[in-house]
Design a protein around this motif. Structure first.
Motif, PDB file in Angstrom:
ATOM      1  N   ALA A 185       0.808  -1.220   0.000  1.00 40.16           N
ATOM      2  CA  ALA A 185       0.000   0.000   0.000  1.00 40.16           C
ATOM      3  C   ALA A 185       0.839   1.268   0.000  1.00 40.16           C
ATOM      4  N   ALA A 186       2.155   1.146   0.127  1.00 36.87           N
ATOM      5  CA  ALA A 186       3.023   2.316   0.291  1.00 36.87           C
ATOM      6  C   ALA A 186       3.418   2.939  -1.043  1.00 36.87           C
ATOM      7  N   ASP A 187       3.590   4.255  -1.028  1.00 39.09           N
ATOM      8  CA  ASP A 187       4.194   4.969  -2.150  1.00 39.09           C
ATOM      9  C   ASP A 187       5.695   5.117  -1.949  1.00 39.09           C
ATOM     10  N   LEU A 188       6.100   5.186  -0.690  1.00 37.27           N
ATOM     11  CA  LEU A 188       7.507   5.387  -0.340  1.00 37.27           C
ATOM     12  C   LEU A 188       7.821   4.553   0.895  1.00 37.27           C
ATOM     13  N   VAL A 189       9.004   3.934   0.885  1.00 34.27           N
ATOM     14  CA  VAL A 189       9.522   3.265   2.081  1.00 34.27           C
ATOM     15  C   VAL A 189      10.808   3.969   2.496  1.00 34.27           C
ATOM     16  N   ILE A 190      10.849   4.405   3.742  1.00 32.90           N
ATOM     17  CA  ILE A 190      12.044   5.024   4.305  1.00 32.90           C
ATOM     18  C   ILE A 190      12.705   4.035   5.249  1.00 32.90           C
ATOM     19  N   VAL A 191      13.979   3.756   5.001  1.00 37.97           N
ATOM     20  CA  VAL A 191      14.778   2.964   5.938  1.00 37.97           C
ATOM     21  C   VAL A 191      15.516   3.961   6.822  1.00 37.97           C
ATOM     22  N   ASN A 192      15.125   4.030   8.076  1.00 38.29           N
ATOM     23  CA  ASN A 192      15.622   5.034   9.008  1.00 38.29           C
ATOM     24  C   ASN A 192      16.709   4.460   9.923  1.00 38.29           C
ATOM     25  N   LYS A 193      17.433   5.352  10.571  1.00 34.48           N
ATOM     26  CA  LYS A 193      18.484   5.035  11.549  1.00 34.48           C
ATOM     27  C   LYS A 193      19.700   4.357  10.914  1.00 34.48           C
ATOM     28  N   ILE A 194      20.052   4.786   9.687  1.00 29.93           N
ATOM     29  CA  ILE A 194      21.188   4.162   9.024  1.00 29.93           C
ATOM     30  C   ILE A 194      22.508   4.468   9.730  1.00 29.93           C
ATOM     31  N   ASP A 195      22.490   5.447  10.653  1.00 26.59           N
ATOM     32  CA  ASP A 195      23.697   5.690  11.447  1.00 26.59           C
ATOM     33  C   ASP A 195      24.012   4.517  12.367  1.00 26.59           C
ATOM     34  N   LEU A 196      23.055   3.616  12.565  1.00 23.22           N
ATOM     35  CA  LEU A 196      23.261   2.451  13.425  1.00 23.22           C
ATOM     36  C   LEU A 196      23.651   1.199  12.649  1.00 23.22           C
ATOM     37  N   LEU A 197      23.784   1.299  11.332  1.00 23.76           N
ATOM     38  CA  LEU A 197      24.100   0.119  10.519  1.00 23.76           C
ATOM     39  C   LEU A 197      25.357  -0.626  10.967  1.00 23.76           C
ATOM     40  N   PRO A 198      26.415   0.072  11.412  1.00 23.08           N
ATOM     41  CA  PRO A 198      27.605  -0.683  11.845  1.00 23.08           C
ATOM     42  C   PRO A 198      27.365  -1.567  13.063  1.00 23.08           C
ATOM     43  N   TYR A 199      26.255  -1.352  13.745  1.00 24.69           N
ATOM     44  CA  TYR A 199      26.040  -2.041  15.020  1.00 24.69           C
ATOM     45  C   TYR A 199      24.911  -3.068  14.981  1.00 24.69           C
ATOM     46  N   VAL A 200      24.244  -3.202  13.840  1.00 23.50           N
ATOM     47  CA  VAL A 200      23.111  -4.115  13.754  1.00 23.50           C
ATOM     48  C   VAL A 200      23.242  -5.010  12.523  1.00 23.50           C
ATOM     49  N   ASP A 201      22.490  -6.085  12.520  1.00 25.75           N
ATOM     50  CA  ASP A 201      22.467  -7.013  11.396  1.00 25.75           C
ATOM     51  C   ASP A 201      21.275  -6.681  10.508  1.00 25.75           C
ATOM     52  N   PHE A 202      21.475  -5.724   9.598  1.00 24.03           N
ATOM     53  CA  PHE A 202      20.407  -5.289   8.704  1.00 24.03           C
ATOM     54  C   PHE A 202      20.997  -5.079   7.326  1.00 24.03           C
ATOM     55  N   ASP A 203      20.363  -5.669   6.312  1.00 24.70           N
ATOM     56  CA  ASP A 203      20.837  -5.595   4.936  1.00 24.70           C
ATOM     57  C   ASP A 203      19.886  -4.688   4.145  1.00 24.70           C
ATOM     58  N   VAL A 204      20.314  -3.450   3.874  1.00 29.36           N
ATOM     59  CA  VAL A 204      19.456  -2.483   3.196  1.00 29.36           C
ATOM     60  C   VAL A 204      19.081  -2.968   1.798  1.00 29.36           C
ATOM     61  N   ALA A 205      20.044  -3.499   1.049  1.00 24.39           N
ATOM     62  CA  ALA A 205      19.773  -3.961  -0.312  1.00 24.39           C
ATOM     63  C   ALA A 205      18.782  -5.119  -0.314  1.00 24.39           C
ATOM     64  N   ARG A 206      18.934  -6.032   0.638  1.00 24.78           N
ATOM     65  CA  ARG A 206      18.019  -7.171   0.708  1.00 24.78           C
ATOM     66  C   ARG A 206      16.607  -6.714   1.111  1.00 24.78           C
ATOM     67  N   CYS A 207      16.540  -5.761   2.028  1.00 23.44           N
ATOM     68  CA  CYS A 207      15.238  -5.214   2.433  1.00 23.44           C
ATOM     69  C   CYS A 207      14.540  -4.570   1.240  1.00 23.44           C
ATOM     70  N   GLU A 208      15.290  -3.831   0.444  1.00 21.47           N
ATOM     71  CA  GLU A 208      14.718  -3.214  -0.754  1.00 21.47           C
ATOM     72  C   GLU A 208      14.230  -4.280  -1.730  1.00 21.47           C
ATOM     73  N   GLU A 209      14.998  -5.352  -1.874  1.00 23.50           N
ATOM     74  CA  GLU A 209      14.588  -6.456  -2.749  1.00 23.50           C
ATOM     75  C   GLU A 209      13.260  -7.057  -2.280  1.00 23.50           C
ATOM     76  N   TYR A 210      13.145  -7.277  -0.968  1.00 24.28           N
ATOM     77  CA  TYR A 210      11.905  -7.829  -0.415  1.00 24.28           C
ATOM     78  C   TYR A 210      10.741  -6.869  -0.627  1.00 24.28           C
ATOM     79  N   ALA A 211      10.973  -5.581  -0.394  1.00 18.78           N
ATOM     80  CA  ALA A 211       9.903  -4.596  -0.537  1.00 18.78           C
ATOM     81  C   ALA A 211       9.410  -4.525  -1.978  1.00 18.78           C
ATOM     82  N   ARG A 212      10.331  -4.566  -2.918  1.00 16.68           N
ATOM     83  CA  ARG A 212       9.942  -4.488  -4.329  1.00 16.68           C
ATOM     84  C   ARG A 212       9.278  -5.775  -4.808  1.00 16.68           C
ATOM     85  N   SER A 213       9.494  -6.868  -4.094  1.00 23.66           N
ATOM     86  CA  SER A 213       8.830  -8.120  -4.471  1.00 23.66           C
ATOM     87  C   SER A 213       7.327  -8.047  -4.205  1.00 23.66           C
ATOM     88  N   VAL A 214       6.907  -7.202  -3.264  1.00 22.35           N
ATOM     89  CA  VAL A 214       5.472  -7.036  -2.997  1.00 22.35           C
ATOM     90  C   VAL A 214       4.929  -5.750  -3.610  1.00 22.35           C
TER      91      VAL A 214
END
Length: 242
Positions: A185-214
């Motif tokens: 239902a979204a027009d835009l997805v914002i991935v927030n808190k990217i300043d914390l990427l060095p400290y967490v297990d989060f894959d921005v590219a993979r998240c985008e792939e999943y989002a675009r699959s739906v």
């Protein structure tokens, strides 16, 4: 009434009417029929909101996320950076308290708090009543901070111009797969808190792939509302709505 969780559709402070729906019914049809009626009424009210906003040249953006994704921080920085450039008003949705509305007010924006009580989303009637109280100026921007929930807010059209889903890198990469309707239902997805990427297990590219699959047509932005990194892309996206 929310057909997903069975919560009441109206909220205290939002002017809505609470509709209690049993979670089970011996015949299995009454709950679905009532859900359809509530959603149909909401669609009619949303159409009225959309027409009024268009007449006033007001852009309304519905911000949705799970709790703690950073909606309020994003709003605070946006309000401060837009100061003197474009009027910004906020409709603040929470089950209880005015804590976030107080933060928005301190950031320099007019704000109306909508407390939904047991309700887990805003609806078009709450939006209409909030706009009546808010009286946003012609040509302005209205940012709606919906109740923190990745399910029910997606079901209820408010009459907004656009829908934005915010997820943070402290959440799971697979959120778009777990909550597909919200991302569809979204027009835009914002991935927030990217300043914390060095400290967490989060894959921005993979998240985008999943989002675009739906939702193949959505726009994805990565930013930090805390540090300001990437915020320019968000402001450019908002500017495109005018």
């Amino acid at each position: 009434m929310c057909g997903t969780c069975g919560c009441s559709g109206g909220g205290e402070g939002g002017g809505g009417t609470r509709i209690a729906v049993p979670h089970t019914h011996p015949h299995g049809g009454e709950t679905i029929t009532l859900e359809q009626r509530v959603l149909a009424k909401n669609e009619d009210l949303a159409a009225g909101n959309r027409a009024w906003l268009a007449e006033q040249s007001i852009v309304a953006v519905n911000l949705m996320s799970s709790p703690g994704a950073g909606k309020t921080t994003l709003l605070e920085r946006t309000i401060r950076d837009f100061a003197g450039r474009r009027p910004v008003s906020v409709i603040e949705g929470d089950q209880e308290t005015t804590l976030d509305a107080d933060r928005i007010k301190r950031a320099g924006s007019t704000v109306v708090q909508v407390n939904t009580g047991a309700g887990c989303h805003l609806d078009a009637e709450m939006m209409r009543d909030a706009l009546t109280t808010l009286t946003p100026p012609t040509g302005s921007l209205v940012l709606v901070e919906n109740v923190g929930n990745l399910v029910c807010p997606a079901l209820f059209d408010l009459g907004e111009r656009s829908r934005v889903v915010i997820i943070s890198v402290t959440e799971g990469t697979d959120k778009p797969l777990k909550y597909p309707y919200m991302f569809a239902a979204a027009d835009l997805v914002i991935v927030n808190k990217i300043d914390l990427l060095p400290y967490v297990d989060f894959d921005v590219a993979r998240c985008e792939e999943y989002a675009r699959s739906v939702n193949p047509g959505l726009t994805m932005l990565a930013l930090s509302a805390t540090t300001g990194e990437g915020m320019r892309s968000w402001y450019d996206w908002v500017a495109e709505r005018y």
